[in-house]
Design a protein around this motif. Sequence first.
Motif, PDB file in Angstrom:
ATOM      1  N   GLN A   1      43.852   0.936 -26.357  1.00  0.00           N
ATOM      2  CA  GLN A   1      43.523   0.302 -25.080  1.00  0.00           C
ATOM      3  C   GLN A   1      42.102   0.641 -24.655  1.00  0.00           C
ATOM      4  O   GLN A   1      41.345  -0.230 -24.200  1.00  0.00           O
ATOM      5  CB  GLN A   1      44.511   0.737 -24.002  1.00  0.00           C
ATOM      6  CG  GLN A   1      44.236   0.061 -22.649  1.00  0.00           C
ATOM      7  CD  GLN A   1      45.193   0.536 -21.571  1.00  0.00           C
ATOM      8  OE1 GLN A   1      45.652   1.673 -21.600  1.00  0.00           O
ATOM      9  NE2 GLN A   1      45.505  -0.331 -20.625  1.00  0.00           N
ATOM     10  N   LEU A   2      41.701   1.912 -24.801  1.00  0.00           N
ATOM     11  CA  LEU A   2      40.339   2.304 -24.444  1.00  0.00           C
ATOM     12  C   LEU A   2      39.331   1.579 -25.326  1.00  0.00           C
ATOM     13  O   LEU A   2      38.310   1.082 -24.839  1.00  0.00           O
ATOM     14  CB  LEU A   2      40.176   3.816 -24.579  1.00  0.00           C
ATOM     15  CG  LEU A   2      38.769   4.355 -24.296  1.00  0.00           C
ATOM     16  CD1 LEU A   2      38.365   4.118 -22.842  1.00  0.00           C
ATOM     17  CD2 LEU A   2      38.674   5.845 -24.640  1.00  0.00           C
ATOM     18  N   ARG A   3      39.641   1.461 -26.610  1.00  0.00           N
ATOM     19  CA  ARG A   3      38.688   0.828 -27.519  1.00  0.00           C
ATOM     20  C   ARG A   3      38.540  -0.662 -27.234  1.00  0.00           C
ATOM     21  O   ARG A   3      37.481  -1.243 -27.466  1.00  0.00           O
ATOM     22  CB  ARG A   3      39.104   1.043 -28.970  1.00  0.00           C
ATOM     23  CG  ARG A   3      37.964   0.748 -29.958  1.00  0.00           C
ATOM     24  CD  ARG A   3      38.302   1.237 -31.348  1.00  0.00           C
ATOM     25  NE  ARG A   3      37.114   1.366 -32.164  1.00  0.00           N
ATOM     26  CZ  ARG A   3      36.744   0.475 -33.090  1.00  0.00           C
ATOM     27  NH1 ARG A   3      37.450  -0.610 -33.282  1.00  0.00           N
ATOM     28  NH2 ARG A   3      35.645   0.680 -33.802  1.00  0.00           N
ATOM     29  N   ALA A   4      39.592  -1.274 -26.703  1.00  0.00           N
ATOM     30  CA  ALA A   4      39.491  -2.685 -26.343  1.00  0.00           C
ATOM     31  C   ALA A   4      38.431  -2.916 -25.274  1.00  0.00           C
ATOM     32  O   ALA A   4      37.785  -3.967 -25.226  1.00  0.00           O
ATOM     33  CB  ALA A   4      40.847  -3.190 -25.847  1.00  0.00           C
ATOM     34  N   TYR A   5      38.213  -1.918 -24.431  1.00  0.00           N
ATOM     35  CA  TYR A   5      37.199  -2.016 -23.381  1.00  0.00           C
ATOM     36  C   TYR A   5      35.826  -1.529 -23.860  1.00  0.00           C
ATOM     37  O   TYR A   5      34.797  -2.077 -23.454  1.00  0.00           O
ATOM     38  CB  TYR A   5      37.620  -1.176 -22.167  1.00  0.00           C
ATOM     39  CG  TYR A   5      38.651  -1.830 -21.295  1.00  0.00           C
ATOM     40  CD1 TYR A   5      38.282  -2.651 -20.238  1.00  0.00           C
ATOM     41  CD2 TYR A   5      40.011  -1.640 -21.541  1.00  0.00           C
ATOM     42  CE1 TYR A   5      39.235  -3.259 -19.439  1.00  0.00           C
ATOM     43  CE2 TYR A   5      40.970  -2.241 -20.742  1.00  0.00           C
ATOM     44  CZ  TYR A   5      40.580  -3.047 -19.692  1.00  0.00           C
ATOM     45  OH  TYR A   5      41.517  -3.653 -18.901  1.00  0.00           O
ATOM     46  N   ALA A   6      35.800  -0.485 -24.677  1.00  0.00           N
ATOM     47  CA  ALA A   6      34.531   0.203 -24.925  1.00  0.00           C
ATOM     48  C   ALA A   6      34.207   0.402 -26.398  1.00  0.00           C
ATOM     49  O   ALA A   6      33.245   1.091 -26.714  1.00  0.00           O
ATOM     50  CB  ALA A   6      34.545   1.570 -24.226  1.00  0.00           C
TER      51      ALA A   6
END
Length: 394
Positions: free
Chosen positions: A268-273
């Motif tokens: 989920q974090l990687r989807a944003y950043a």
Amino acid sequence: MTAFPERFAGLPEYAFPRLRSLLDAHAPGGDVVHMTIGEPKHAMPDFVSRIIAETAQDFGKYPPNEGTPELRGAFTDWLKRRYGIDISPENQVMPLNGTREGLFNAAIALCPEEVRGAKPVILIPNPFYQVYAVAAAAVGAEPVFVSATAENGFLPDYASLPPEILTRTAIAYICSPGNPQGAVADRDYWANLIALAEKHDFRIFADECYSEIYRDAPPPGAMEVAMFGDADPERVVIFHSLSKRSNLPGLRSGFVASGPENMARIRQLRAYAGAPLPLPLQHAAAAVWADEEHVTASRKLYQEKYAIADAVFADYPGYHKPEAGFFLWLPVDDGEAAAMKLWTETGIRVLPGAYLARDVNGVNPGKEYIRVALVAPKEETQRTLETMRDCLLN
């Protein structure tokens, strides 16, 4: 003037700028030989450039953050072959743009703001890969540096820490095979660390980027020991890379694997950043992870260089044979002085061990060492190590 954040203000200068500050004002004492950085020099697989060229049109597409199904499948197939573990390519593994990205971002995704109502602790081996410390700073955790010395087999003894530290621990970083010492965590070490993590409820971040460079037996893996020991699948997060395994640091193909809940948060974090690997590079990486022939050939060259180093330093006081990886952790009276002597008298450039460690209670466990990278061809390695030995013993 706009204020700057203070959370990174205490970071020392990074190792390589610090080395340039130490040496560059002085003329080298011979032809320059770089033995500082772990940049592999063995041949990369010859099919990599062909695959990239054949799929170059895919540079025109946005790559998926979670990786192509083929690449995720290549990761899990490799884990099955290498460690005998069977995990889902759908929800337990994700590609990284180099493992440094994952080692940093996983802390952001998984470190809680508090542990038992107090500031979280992140345990870090000392010496260490410097991204561990900046990850701790980024999440506002307290870094606790635990020395890995000859006395404890160059592996940190986290169980020796006081209960007030362990009860606040959120994450423990461990690198096996170790950078810089080349020590390998055996099955008992992993089992004991996993049991400690289960007792105090923290996660283990296992940096296993040097796992395919070893003398004889392949090092055991943290997830392997955890799974066969019936530990919580969320207890261990592992990180692997093609950089050392396949002599492809520029391809930036790594991966992170863990339990489904950990991976959902990391994904989920990687989807944003995140910065996903371009599709032609993902295609090439999938083929490289599937091939072992080039890995075996490269490992044989490192094994030959271990033998060279063992012979050259057979009578060198305190010489430690690395179990794995491609560094020598060579004892000296003072690392900075030794690096300066080698540079000004021979032109050989090495890294003072203190630049990879932190002072704890006034003691830096790397101060009396230099790190020497065995990445050059065999003939150059032998010649350089002989010159280095003669200079240091003179």
